[in-house]
Structures are given as structure tokens and as C-alpha cells.
Write an enzyme that holds these catalytic residues in place. Structure first.
Site, mmCIF file in Angstrom:
data_model
loop_
_atom_site.group_PDB
_atom_site.id
_atom_site.type_symbol
_atom_site.label_atom_id
_atom_site.label_comp_id
_atom_site.label_asym_id
_atom_site.label_seq_id
_atom_site.Cartn_x
_atom_site.Cartn_y
_atom_site.Cartn_z
ATOM 1 C CG HIS A 188 -2.094 -0.959 1.032
ATOM 2 N ND1 HIS A 188 -2.953 -1.312 2.052
ATOM 3 C CD2 HIS A 188 -2.538 -1.650 -0.068
ATOM 4 C CE1 HIS A 188 -3.867 -2.154 1.593
ATOM 5 N NE2 HIS A 188 -3.626 -2.382 0.310
ATOM 6 C CE1 TYR A 226 -7.382 0.363 3.997
ATOM 7 C CE2 TYR A 226 -6.253 2.449 3.634
ATOM 8 C CZ TYR A 226 -6.206 1.081 3.825
ATOM 9 O OH TYR A 226 -4.998 0.422 3.825
ATOM 10 C CD GLU A 281 -1.838 1.074 4.482
ATOM 11 O OE1 GLU A 281 -2.647 1.981 4.208
ATOM 12 O OE2 GLU A 281 -2.073 -0.138 4.283
#
Ligand code: HEM
Length: 148
Positions: A87, A97, A139
Site C-alpha cells: 500500500h 479506504y 501505513e
């Protein structure tokens, strides 16, 4: 940190594992059809891995693994680390998302039909965001490390 999933949600998710085993790739193929109506998002993906079916298979395996281990997330540590790395390599951000949620949940309903009751979809909505929050957090850490 998201609130833990309830026992009812966990039981509902685990009960969908056999249907995901059977129809997972059909669901994720349908999900990408929906997701790729957004051209900007489509451009983030390697289209060869879509056409070969590899990426729909990877996502279906991840979703099945999640359904089977939703109450033992420690089993998913390696898989989560790999998703986070991919990602960050491809520039996935928190704002993406909701787009995946809006493609995945209708795809589950499209493929499973009546078996995807409102209760099942609500449980998957909750479980999606539980995993999404974990990924988004990791992330963000990796982006911050890279920027430092
Ligand atoms: C809970 C939600 C998500 C899950 C479970 C998930 C899962 C995965 C998995 C399993 C992979 C393959 C990793 C590997 O190479 O082994 C992957 C790759 C990828 N994901 Fe996600 N993902 C999620 C959300 C998102 C979002 C929101 C986006 C942004 C649109 C996204 C975009 C990508 C891209 C671009 C790749 C690389 C695909 C390629 O190589 O073409 N994912 N994801």
C-alpha cells in the site's frame, strides 16, 4: 484504536468463511469492477495482475484469512505487514479506504445474494473498518518513517 469487534460480529464473520472460500474470487473480481469506475484509483493498480486474476485472488485470500482469524489477529501479522508495504509502495492513503468499502460491501451482496443478509453486511462493514484502521495506522507510521 478501534473498539474491539463484538462476539456477535466475530461469530457472523466466521460463519461467512465457507461462502468466501467458494465465492471469494468472484466477489473480489466484482469489487474491482466497481472500484475501477474511479479512474484515479484504477491507475494505482497493476492492470496485468488484474487481468491474470492474480490481484483478485490475493485480495480474496486476504479476506478469507481475515474471516478465519478475526478473533486471532496475531496470525495475520505477516500478511498485514505485506499489505502495508504494498500500500505504501503504491501510495494508498486513508481517504481511499471508504472507496474500497463502498465497492466491497455491494460486491458481497451482488455475489452472495440473500445469504448476505443485512446482518452479515453490517458485520462485514464493521470488520472492514476494524482491519482498515489497523492498516491506515501502520501505513501512516511507514510514510512518516520514510519521510524522516
Ligand atoms: C481493508 C482493506 C484492504 C485490504 C484487506 C487490502 C488487501 C490487499 C492485499 C492482500 C494486497 C496484495 C499484497 C501482496 O502483494 O501480497 C493489496 C495490494 C494493493 N492494494 Fe489493498 N487492501 C485494502 C485496501 C486498499 C485500498 C483502500 C486501496 C486503495 C485504493 C488499496 C490498493 C492496493 C494496491 C494499489 C495494491 C497493489 C496492487 C498491485 O500490485 O497492482 N488497497 N491490498
Amino acid at each position: 484504536m478501534a473498539a474491539p469487534l463484538s462476539e456477535t460480529t466475530i461469530a457472523t464473520i466466521k460463519a461467512t468463511a465457507p461462502a468466501l472460500q467458494e465465492h471469494g474470487v468472484t466477489i473480489t473480481t466484482r469489487m474491482y469492477e466497481r472500484l475501477f469506475q474511479n479512474e484515479g484509483v484504477r491507475a494505482m493498480f497493476d492492470q496485468a495482475a488484474q487481468e491474470s486474476g492474480e490481484q483478485p485472488r490475493r485480495l480474496a485470500a486476504a479476506i478469507l484469512g481475515y474471516a478465519q482469524n478475526v478473533d486471532k489477529l496475531q496470525n495475520l501479522t505477516g500478511a498485514v505487514a505485506r499489505m502495508v508495504q504494498r500500500h505504501v509502495d503504491t501510495g494508498v492513503k486513508a481517504e481511499h479506504y471508504p472507496l474500497v468499502a463502498e465497492a466491497l460491501l455491494p460486491a458481497i451482496r451482488d455475489v452472495l445474494g440473500e445469504a448476505a443478509s443485512d446482518e452479515v453486511l453490517a458485520a462485514w462493514g464493521e470488520a472492514y473498518w476494524f482491519l482498515a484502521d489497523i492498516l491506515i495506522g501502520k501505513e501512516a507510521e511507514l510514510y512518516a518513517e520514510q519521510a524522516a
